[in-house]
Design a protein around this motif. Structure first.
Motif, PDB file in Angstrom:
ATOM      1  N   UNK A   1       0.809  -1.206   0.000  1.00  9.53           N
ATOM      2  CA  UNK A   1       0.000   0.000   0.000  1.00  9.53           C
ATOM      3  C   UNK A   1       0.847   1.262   0.000  1.00  9.53           C
ATOM      4  N   UNK A   2       2.120   1.140   0.364  1.00  6.05           N
ATOM      5  CA  UNK A   2       3.053   2.241   0.258  1.00  6.05           C
ATOM      6  C   UNK A   2       4.254   1.767  -0.540  1.00  6.05           C
ATOM      7  N   UNK A   3       4.634   2.564  -1.514  1.00  3.78           N
ATOM      8  CA  UNK A   3       5.755   2.218  -2.370  1.00  3.78           C
ATOM      9  C   UNK A   3       6.744   3.365  -2.349  1.00  3.78           C
ATOM     10  N   UNK A   4       7.900   3.116  -1.745  1.00  3.67           N
ATOM     11  CA  UNK A   4       8.947   4.131  -1.695  1.00  3.67           C
ATOM     12  C   UNK A   4       9.882   3.958  -2.880  1.00  3.67           C
ATOM     13  N   UNK A   5      10.358   5.074  -3.395  1.00  6.75           N
ATOM     14  CA  UNK A   5      11.292   5.034  -4.520  1.00  6.75           C
ATOM     15  C   UNK A   5      12.161   6.280  -4.506  1.00  6.75           C
ATOM     16  N   UNK A 110       3.699   0.695   6.245  1.00  9.83           N
ATOM     17  CA  UNK A 110       5.084   0.998   5.898  1.00  9.83           C
ATOM     18  C   UNK A 110       5.372   0.609   4.459  1.00  9.83           C
ATOM     19  N   UNK A 111       6.208   1.423   3.826  1.00 13.96           N
ATOM     20  CA  UNK A 111       6.728   1.050   2.518  1.00 13.96           C
ATOM     21  C   UNK A 111       7.885   0.086   2.683  1.00 13.96           C
ATOM     22  N   UNK A 112       8.395  -0.385   1.568  1.00 15.34           N
ATOM     23  CA  UNK A 112       9.408  -1.434   1.588  1.00 15.34           C
ATOM     24  C   UNK A 112      10.823  -0.900   1.797  1.00 15.34           C
ATOM     25  N   UNK A 113      11.010   0.392   1.732  1.00 12.69           N
ATOM     26  CA  UNK A 113      12.337   0.962   1.931  1.00 12.69           C
ATOM     27  C   UNK A 113      13.061   1.187   0.618  1.00 12.69           C
ATOM     28  N   UNK A 114      13.855   2.231   0.600  1.00 10.45           N
ATOM     29  CA  UNK A 114      14.680   2.524  -0.565  1.00 10.45           C
ATOM     30  C   UNK A 114      16.073   2.929  -0.063  1.00 10.45           C
ATOM     31  N   UNK A 115      17.093   2.382  -0.685  1.00 10.89           N
ATOM     32  CA  UNK A 115      18.464   2.568  -0.216  1.00 10.89           C
ATOM     33  C   UNK A 115      19.025   3.910  -0.688  1.00 10.89           C
ATOM     34  N   UNK A 116      19.601   4.634   0.241  1.00 12.00           N
ATOM     35  CA  UNK A 116      20.328   5.862  -0.077  1.00 12.00           C
ATOM     36  C   UNK A 116      21.784   5.643   0.301  1.00 12.00           C
TER      37      UNK A 116
END
Length: 120
Positions: A1-5, A110-116
């Motif tokens: 339901x949440x998509x981080x990018x 929560x979204x799945x996370x995106x790497x920085x």
């Protein structure tokens, strides 16, 4: 339901903008938060934007990061400027309705996370 990018590799001093696309929920009624987690560390609060418009930042990112949202697009953003190596982490977006915006347990989705990754 949440998509981080929007994560990626950037040099120190550079910028990135993260996005968080919501679906299947009434995005506008939720507080939106961004958290991050570095290897071996606990997930920590970065920024929050309440449904009422209140904005909050951790001291470590204040003045460099900007949180925003577009309720019409069901999308939130985190603009990150002047990135430092210590900003390197997996970034998570989340939404919730509890008042304590800085606590992980206040968020329901929560979204799945995106790497920085920030190179020095």
């Amino acid at each position: 339901q949440l998509q981080a990018s929007g994560g990626g590799l950037v040099q120190a001093g550079g910028s990135l903008t993260l996005s968080c696309a919501a679906s299947g929920l009434t995005f506008r009624i939720y507080t939106m938060g961004w958290f991050r987690q570095a290897p071996g560390k606990e997930r920590e609060f970065v920024a929050a934007l309440k449904w009422s418009g209140g904005i909050y930042y951790s001291d470590s990112v204040k003045g460099r990061f900007t949180i925003s949202r577009d309720n019409a697009k069901n999308t939130g953003y985190l603009q990150m400027n002047s990135l430092k190596p210590e900003d390197m982490a997996v970034y998570y977006c989340a939404v919730g309705i509890a008042d304590s915006y800085y606590l992980v347990r206040s968020y329901d989705y929560w979204g799945q996370g995106t790497q920085v990754t920030v190179s020095s």
